[in-house]
Enzyme design. Structure first.
Site, PDB file in Angstrom:
ATOM      1  N   LYS A  85      -0.168  13.673  -0.253  1.00 19.65           N
ATOM      2  CA  LYS A  85      -0.664  14.388  -1.115  1.00 19.65           C
ATOM      3  C   LYS A  85      -2.236  14.412  -0.628  1.00 19.65           C
ATOM      4  O   LYS A  85      -2.885  13.192  -0.940  1.00 19.65           O
ATOM      5  CB  LYS A  85      -0.489  13.909  -2.752  1.00 19.65           C
ATOM      6  CG  LYS A  85      -1.156  14.607  -3.678  1.00 19.65           C
ATOM      7  CD  LYS A  85      -0.641  13.909  -4.939  1.00 19.65           C
ATOM      8  CE  LYS A  85      -1.337  14.629  -6.165  1.00 19.65           C
ATOM      9  NZ  LYS A  85      -0.925  14.197  -7.324  1.00 19.65           N
ATOM     10  N   GLU A 112      -1.899  26.169  -3.807  1.00 20.68           N
ATOM     11  CA  GLU A 112      -1.723  24.945  -3.629  1.00 20.68           C
ATOM     12  C   GLU A 112      -0.417  24.704  -3.118  1.00 20.68           C
ATOM     13  O   GLU A 112       0.452  25.501  -3.222  1.00 20.68           O
ATOM     14  CB  GLU A 112      -2.208  24.188  -4.812  1.00 20.68           C
ATOM     15  CG  GLU A 112      -1.407  24.166  -5.611  1.00 20.68           C
ATOM     16  CD  GLU A 112      -1.340  23.091  -6.746  1.00 20.68           C
ATOM     17  OE1 GLU A 112      -1.253  22.006  -6.371  1.00 20.68           O
ATOM     18  OE2 GLU A 112      -2.185  23.313  -7.905  1.00 20.68           O
ATOM     19  N   LYS A 117      -4.184  19.574 -18.567  1.00 18.25           N
ATOM     20  CA  LYS A 117      -3.045  19.115 -19.327  1.00 18.25           C
ATOM     21  C   LYS A 117      -3.269  18.397 -20.257  1.00 18.25           C
ATOM     22  O   LYS A 117      -4.380  17.539 -20.459  1.00 18.25           O
ATOM     23  CB  LYS A 117      -2.147  18.090 -18.221  1.00 18.25           C
ATOM     24  CG  LYS A 117      -1.662  19.143 -17.530  1.00 18.25           C
ATOM     25  CD  LYS A 117      -0.525  18.355 -16.312  1.00 18.25           C
ATOM     26  CE  LYS A 117       0.189  18.853 -15.350  1.00 18.25           C
ATOM     27  NZ  LYS A 117      -0.720  19.451 -14.346  1.00 18.25           N
ATOM     28  N   ALA A 162     -10.933  14.394  -8.583  1.00 19.51           N
ATOM     29  CA  ALA A 162     -11.997  15.118  -7.798  1.00 19.51           C
ATOM     30  C   ALA A 162     -12.032  16.671  -7.833  1.00 19.51           C
ATOM     31  O   ALA A 162     -13.050  17.325  -7.322  1.00 19.51           O
ATOM     32  CB  ALA A 162     -11.505  14.706  -6.212  1.00 19.51           C
ATOM     33  N   ASP A 163     -11.054  17.296  -8.677  1.00 22.57           N
ATOM     34  CA  ASP A 163     -11.184  18.898  -8.848  1.00 22.57           C
ATOM     35  C   ASP A 163     -12.691  19.109  -9.514  1.00 22.57           C
ATOM     36  O   ASP A 163     -13.008  20.075  -8.988  1.00 22.57           O
ATOM     37  CB  ASP A 163     -10.068  19.053  -9.788  1.00 22.57           C
ATOM     38  CG  ASP A 163      -8.660  19.063  -9.330  1.00 22.57           C
ATOM     39  OD1 ASP A 163      -8.429  18.534  -8.139  1.00 22.57           O
ATOM     40  OD2 ASP A 163      -7.715  19.110  -9.971  1.00 22.57           O
ATOM     41  N   VAL A 186      -5.613  20.576  -5.896  1.00 23.58           N
ATOM     42  CA  VAL A 186      -6.444  21.570  -6.408  1.00 23.58           C
ATOM     43  C   VAL A 186      -7.777  21.555  -5.659  1.00 23.58           C
ATOM     44  O   VAL A 186      -8.356  22.491  -5.168  1.00 23.58           O
ATOM     45  CB  VAL A 186      -6.555  21.689  -7.934  1.00 23.58           C
ATOM     46  CG1 VAL A 186      -7.802  22.591  -8.620  1.00 23.58           C
ATOM     47  CG2 VAL A 186      -5.295  21.993  -8.678  1.00 23.58           C
TER      48      VAL A 186
END
Length: 311
Positions: free
Chosen positions: A87, A26, A160, A142-143, A107
Protein backbone atom coordinates in the site's frame (compact mmCIF):
# COMPACT_ATOMS: atom_id res chain seq x y z
CA UNK A 1 19.44 0.88 -15.75
CA UNK A 2 15.92 0.85 -14.27
CA UNK A 3 13.47 3.41 -15.67
CA UNK A 4 11.78 5.19 -12.75
CA UNK A 5 9.63 7.44 -14.93
CA UNK A 6 5.87 7.14 -15.05
CA UNK A 7 4.75 4.77 -17.80
CA UNK A 8 1.48 5.59 -19.54
CA UNK A 9 -1.03 3.02 -20.68
CA UNK A 10 -1.54 3.22 -24.43
CA UNK A 11 -5.10 4.54 -24.32
CA UNK A 12 -4.23 7.12 -21.67
CA UNK A 13 -1.16 8.32 -23.58
CA UNK A 14 -3.21 8.82 -26.74
CA UNK A 15 -5.99 10.61 -24.86
CA UNK A 16 -3.61 13.04 -23.19
CA UNK A 17 -1.81 13.70 -26.46
CA UNK A 18 -5.13 14.42 -28.20
CA UNK A 19 -6.48 16.56 -25.36
CA UNK A 20 -9.30 14.15 -24.56
CA UNK A 21 -10.67 13.88 -20.99
CA UNK A 22 -8.94 11.48 -18.60
CA UNK A 23 -9.89 10.52 -15.03
CA UNK A 24 -7.39 9.10 -12.55
CA UNK A 25 -8.45 6.18 -10.35
CA UNK A 26 -6.71 4.73 -7.32
CA UNK A 27 -5.63 1.11 -7.02
CA UNK A 28 -5.70 0.74 -3.22
CA UNK A 29 -9.44 0.15 -3.35
CA UNK A 30 -8.68 -2.78 -5.68
CA UNK A 31 -5.91 -4.41 -3.66
CA UNK A 32 -6.84 -3.46 -0.10
CA UNK A 33 -10.30 -1.90 0.01
CA UNK A 34 -12.57 -4.57 -1.43
CA UNK A 35 -12.72 -8.33 -0.82
CA UNK A 36 -11.70 -10.85 -3.45
CA UNK A 37 -12.97 -11.77 -5.98
CA UNK A 38 -15.39 -8.82 -6.09
CA UNK A 39 -12.50 -6.35 -6.13
CA UNK A 40 -11.49 -7.03 -9.73
CA UNK A 41 -15.06 -6.97 -10.99
CA UNK A 42 -15.73 -3.66 -9.24
CA UNK A 43 -12.45 -2.20 -10.53
CA UNK A 44 -13.57 -2.94 -14.08
CA UNK A 45 -17.01 -1.46 -13.34
CA UNK A 46 -15.38 1.73 -12.06
CA UNK A 47 -13.36 2.06 -15.27
CA UNK A 48 -16.51 1.43 -17.30
CA UNK A 49 -18.36 4.15 -15.38
CA UNK A 50 -15.65 6.59 -16.45
CA UNK A 51 -15.97 5.45 -20.07
CA UNK A 52 -19.75 5.74 -19.92
CA UNK A 53 -19.29 9.33 -18.72
CA UNK A 54 -17.22 10.16 -21.80
CA UNK A 55 -13.68 10.01 -20.40
CA UNK A 56 -10.73 7.62 -20.41
CA UNK A 57 -9.96 5.84 -17.12
CA UNK A 58 -6.39 5.89 -15.84
CA UNK A 59 -6.07 3.52 -12.91
CA UNK A 60 -2.72 4.25 -11.27
CA UNK A 61 -0.48 1.71 -9.59
CA UNK A 62 3.01 0.23 -9.50
CA UNK A 63 3.97 -2.99 -11.26
CA UNK A 64 7.45 -4.39 -10.70
CA UNK A 65 8.74 -1.03 -9.49
CA UNK A 66 7.27 0.89 -12.44
CA UNK A 67 4.63 3.54 -11.84
CA UNK A 68 1.84 3.16 -14.38
CA UNK A 69 -0.81 5.74 -15.27
CA UNK A 70 -3.40 3.56 -16.96
CA UNK A 71 -3.01 -0.04 -15.86
CA UNK A 72 -4.04 -2.54 -18.52
CA UNK A 73 -6.36 -5.40 -17.57
CA UNK A 74 -3.52 -7.85 -16.93
CA UNK A 75 -1.82 -5.37 -14.59
CA UNK A 76 -5.10 -4.58 -12.86
CA UNK A 77 -5.67 -8.29 -12.37
CA UNK A 78 -2.17 -8.69 -10.95
CA UNK A 79 -2.73 -6.02 -8.30
CA UNK A 80 -6.20 -7.37 -7.50
CA UNK A 81 -5.19 -11.00 -7.06
CA UNK A 82 -1.54 -11.12 -5.96
CA UNK A 83 -0.49 -11.44 -2.34
CA UNK A 84 1.96 -8.96 -0.86
CA UNK A 85 0.91 -5.92 -2.88
CA UNK A 86 2.24 -2.90 -0.98
CA UNK A 87 0.00 0.00 0.00
CA UNK A 88 1.83 3.06 -1.30
CA UNK A 89 1.50 6.60 -0.04
CA UNK A 90 3.62 9.39 -1.50
CA UNK A 91 6.56 8.75 0.80
CA UNK A 92 6.70 5.09 -0.27
CA UNK A 93 6.89 5.59 -4.04
CA UNK A 94 10.65 5.96 -4.43
CA UNK A 95 11.53 3.07 -2.11
CA UNK A 96 8.98 0.79 -3.76
CA UNK A 97 10.29 1.67 -7.21
CA UNK A 98 13.90 1.05 -6.26
CA UNK A 99 13.05 -2.34 -4.77
CA UNK A 100 10.90 -3.46 -7.71
CA UNK A 101 7.69 -3.75 -5.71
CA UNK A 102 4.12 -4.24 -6.81
CA UNK A 103 2.08 -1.54 -5.16
CA UNK A 104 -1.35 0.05 -4.99
CA UNK A 105 -1.52 3.81 -4.67
CA UNK A 106 -3.52 5.57 -1.95
CA UNK A 107 -5.50 8.77 -2.49
CA UNK A 108 -2.38 10.81 -1.69
CA UNK A 109 -0.10 8.87 -4.01
CA UNK A 110 -2.67 8.68 -6.81
CA UNK A 111 -3.22 12.44 -6.60
CA UNK A 112 0.50 13.15 -6.78
CA UNK A 113 1.17 10.73 -9.65
CA UNK A 114 -1.89 11.88 -11.59
CA UNK A 115 -0.88 15.52 -11.35
CA UNK A 116 2.68 14.67 -12.42
CA UNK A 117 1.22 12.74 -15.35
CA UNK A 118 -0.88 15.67 -16.50
CA UNK A 119 -4.24 14.33 -15.31
CA UNK A 120 -6.38 16.94 -13.57
CA UNK A 121 -9.41 15.00 -12.28
CA UNK A 122 -9.43 12.05 -9.88
CA UNK A 123 -12.33 9.93 -8.62
CA UNK A 124 -12.19 8.06 -5.33
CA UNK A 125 -14.58 6.86 -2.63
CA UNK A 126 -13.61 8.90 0.41
CA UNK A 127 -10.64 10.92 1.62
CA UNK A 128 -8.45 10.11 4.55
CA UNK A 129 -8.53 12.71 7.28
CA UNK A 130 -7.84 13.58 10.88
CA UNK A 131 -8.33 10.58 13.17
CA UNK A 132 -10.23 10.67 16.43
CA UNK A 133 -7.90 11.39 19.35
CA UNK A 134 -5.48 13.07 16.93
CA UNK A 135 -4.71 15.68 19.58
CA UNK A 136 -2.84 12.93 21.40
CA UNK A 137 -1.73 10.70 18.53
CA UNK A 138 -1.10 13.28 15.77
CA UNK A 139 -2.67 10.72 13.44
CA UNK A 140 -3.63 12.47 10.22
CA UNK A 141 -3.83 11.14 6.68
CA UNK A 142 -1.20 12.20 4.15
CA UNK A 143 -4.14 12.85 1.79
CA UNK A 144 -4.63 16.26 3.38
CA UNK A 145 -1.08 17.61 3.13
CA UNK A 146 -0.64 16.13 -0.33
CA UNK A 147 -3.73 17.90 -1.62
CA UNK A 148 -2.40 21.16 -0.20
CA UNK A 149 0.34 21.10 -2.82
CA UNK A 150 -1.18 19.06 -5.64
CA UNK A 151 -3.26 20.74 -8.37
CA UNK A 152 -5.99 18.16 -8.89
CA UNK A 153 -9.75 17.95 -8.49
CA UNK A 154 -10.79 15.02 -6.30
CA UNK A 155 -14.37 13.79 -6.49
CA UNK A 156 -15.24 11.97 -3.27
CA UNK A 157 -18.03 11.34 -0.77
CA UNK A 158 -16.30 13.28 1.99
CA UNK A 159 -14.50 11.34 4.70
CA UNK A 160 -15.60 8.27 6.57
CA UNK A 161 -17.50 8.92 9.79
CA UNK A 162 -14.94 6.82 11.67
CA UNK A 163 -12.70 9.90 11.41
CA UNK A 164 -12.98 13.30 13.07
CA UNK A 165 -14.95 15.03 10.33
CA UNK A 166 -14.94 18.50 11.89
CA UNK A 167 -11.20 18.46 12.53
CA UNK A 168 -10.62 17.25 8.97
CA UNK A 169 -12.52 20.22 7.56
CA UNK A 170 -10.56 22.57 9.83
CA UNK A 171 -7.28 21.09 8.57
CA UNK A 172 -8.38 21.43 4.95
CA UNK A 173 -9.12 25.09 5.58
CA UNK A 174 -5.74 25.63 7.24
CA UNK A 175 -3.97 23.87 4.38
CA UNK A 176 -5.80 25.95 1.78
CA UNK A 177 -7.55 23.05 0.10
CA UNK A 178 -10.77 24.14 -1.59
CA UNK A 179 -13.96 22.23 -0.81
CA UNK A 180 -17.20 22.52 -2.76
CA UNK A 181 -20.33 20.47 -2.29
CA UNK A 182 -21.93 19.02 -5.38
CA UNK A 183 -25.57 20.12 -5.23
CA UNK A 184 -25.26 20.35 -1.46
CA UNK A 185 -24.12 22.80 1.22
CA UNK A 186 -23.45 19.95 3.66
CA UNK A 187 -20.28 17.89 3.80
CA UNK A 188 -21.08 14.20 3.18
CA UNK A 189 -20.14 11.47 5.63
CA UNK A 190 -19.25 8.74 3.14
CA UNK A 191 -21.70 5.99 4.21
CA UNK A 192 -24.27 8.67 5.04
CA UNK A 193 -25.47 11.64 3.04
CA UNK A 194 -24.86 14.29 5.69
CA UNK A 195 -21.63 14.30 7.68
CA UNK A 196 -22.90 16.97 10.04
CA UNK A 197 -21.07 20.09 8.82
CA UNK A 198 -21.90 23.02 6.56
CA UNK A 199 -19.90 24.00 3.49
CA UNK A 200 -19.30 27.55 2.27
CA UNK A 201 -19.62 26.71 -1.42
CA UNK A 202 -21.61 24.43 -3.67
CA UNK A 203 -21.80 23.81 -7.41
CA UNK A 204 -24.64 22.35 -9.43
CA UNK A 205 -23.09 21.10 -12.67
CA UNK A 206 -19.86 19.57 -14.00
CA UNK A 207 -19.45 22.73 -16.05
CA UNK A 208 -19.35 24.82 -12.88
CA UNK A 209 -16.61 22.61 -11.46
CA UNK A 210 -14.68 23.00 -14.71
CA UNK A 211 -15.09 26.77 -14.43
CA UNK A 212 -13.64 26.69 -10.91
CA UNK A 213 -10.62 24.76 -12.20
CA UNK A 214 -10.23 27.21 -15.07
CA UNK A 215 -10.38 30.20 -12.73
CA UNK A 216 -7.76 28.66 -10.47
CA UNK A 217 -5.43 28.05 -13.40
CA UNK A 218 -5.94 31.54 -14.83
CA UNK A 219 -5.40 33.27 -11.49
CA UNK A 220 -2.19 31.37 -10.87
CA UNK A 221 -2.26 32.06 -7.13
CA UNK A 222 -3.06 28.59 -5.78
CA UNK A 223 -1.35 25.31 -6.51
CA UNK A 224 -3.37 23.00 -4.32
CA UNK A 225 -6.29 20.67 -4.86
CA UNK A 226 -10.03 21.04 -5.02
CA UNK A 227 -12.34 18.58 -3.26
CA UNK A 228 -15.68 18.04 -4.94
CA UNK A 229 -17.83 16.51 -2.20
CA UNK A 230 -20.49 14.36 -3.84
CA UNK A 231 -23.00 13.02 -1.28
CA UNK A 232 -25.04 9.90 -1.82
CA UNK A 233 -28.76 10.47 -2.26
CA UNK A 234 -30.55 9.76 1.02
CA UNK A 235 -32.29 6.80 -0.59
CA UNK A 236 -28.89 5.17 -1.23
CA UNK A 237 -27.11 5.87 2.05
CA UNK A 238 -26.52 3.29 4.76
CA UNK A 239 -29.47 3.21 7.14
CA UNK A 240 -28.70 6.01 9.58
CA UNK A 241 -29.64 4.13 12.74
CA UNK A 242 -27.62 1.12 11.62
CA UNK A 243 -24.69 3.38 10.82
CA UNK A 244 -24.70 5.15 14.18
CA UNK A 245 -25.09 1.92 16.13
CA UNK A 246 -22.34 0.18 14.18
CA UNK A 247 -19.97 3.12 14.60
CA UNK A 248 -20.52 3.28 18.37
CA UNK A 249 -20.00 -0.47 18.70
CA UNK A 250 -16.87 -0.36 16.55
CA UNK A 251 -15.31 2.49 18.53
CA UNK A 252 -15.99 0.70 21.82
CA UNK A 253 -14.56 -2.57 20.48
CA UNK A 254 -11.50 -0.77 19.14
CA UNK A 255 -10.82 0.81 22.53
CA UNK A 256 -11.30 -2.50 24.32
CA UNK A 257 -8.82 -4.25 22.03
CA UNK A 258 -6.30 -1.42 22.10
CA UNK A 259 -6.29 -0.88 18.34
CA UNK A 260 -4.29 2.23 17.38
CA UNK A 261 -2.44 3.90 14.51
CA UNK A 262 -2.66 2.49 10.99
CA UNK A 263 -4.75 -0.44 12.22
CA UNK A 264 -7.71 1.78 13.17
CA UNK A 265 -9.24 2.35 9.74
CA UNK A 266 -9.10 -1.25 8.46
CA UNK A 267 -10.36 -2.48 11.86
CA UNK A 268 -13.39 -0.20 11.84
CA UNK A 269 -14.18 -0.81 8.17
CA UNK A 270 -14.01 -4.57 8.72
CA UNK A 271 -16.37 -4.14 11.67
CA UNK A 272 -18.78 -2.15 9.51
CA UNK A 273 -18.73 -4.86 6.83
CA UNK A 274 -19.35 -7.61 9.35
CA UNK A 275 -21.90 -5.84 11.54
CA UNK A 276 -23.97 -4.56 8.60
CA UNK A 277 -23.81 -7.96 6.86
CA UNK A 278 -22.24 -6.43 3.77
CA UNK A 279 -24.57 -3.43 3.49
CA UNK A 280 -21.71 -0.98 4.06
CA UNK A 281 -19.71 -2.64 1.29
CA UNK A 282 -22.61 -2.25 -1.14
CA UNK A 283 -22.80 1.45 -0.21
CA UNK A 284 -19.04 1.77 -0.74
CA UNK A 285 -19.38 0.42 -4.28
CA UNK A 286 -22.29 2.76 -5.06
CA UNK A 287 -20.18 5.70 -3.86
CA UNK A 288 -17.19 5.04 -6.09
CA UNK A 289 -19.33 4.35 -9.16
CA UNK A 290 -21.23 7.61 -8.70
CA UNK A 291 -18.01 9.52 -8.15
CA UNK A 292 -16.41 7.97 -11.24
CA UNK A 293 -19.38 9.11 -13.32
CA UNK A 294 -19.27 12.66 -11.97
CA UNK A 295 -15.49 12.89 -12.37
CA UNK A 296 -15.81 11.81 -16.00
CA UNK A 297 -18.39 14.50 -16.68
CA UNK A 298 -16.17 17.11 -15.01
CA UNK A 299 -13.19 16.01 -17.11
CA UNK A 300 -15.32 16.23 -20.26
CA UNK A 301 -16.48 19.74 -19.32
CA UNK A 302 -12.90 20.81 -18.58
CA UNK A 303 -11.66 19.42 -21.91
CA UNK A 304 -14.17 21.61 -23.77
CA UNK A 305 -12.72 24.79 -22.33
CA UNK A 306 -9.74 26.57 -23.93
CA UNK A 307 -6.53 24.61 -23.35
CA UNK A 308 -4.95 27.28 -21.15
CA UNK A 309 -8.00 27.35 -18.89
CA UNK A 310 -8.44 23.61 -18.52
CA UNK A 311 -4.86 22.94 -17.44
Amino acid sequence: MTDFHIRYGGEVARALQDGRPVVALESTIVSHGLPRPDNLRVAREIEQAVRDGGAVPATIGMVGGQLVAGLDDAELTRLATADGVAKLSVRDLAVAAATGADGATTVAATSAVAAAAGIGVFATGGLGGVHREAAQTFDESADLTTLARTPIAVVCAGVKSILDVGATLERLETLGVGVVGYRSRRFPGFFVTDGGFDLDWSVDTPEQVAAVLAARAEQGVHGGGLIVANPLPETEQLDRDLHDRTLAEGLALMAAEGVTGKAVTPFLLAHFHSATEGASLAVNVRIILRNADLAARIAVAASRRPATAAA
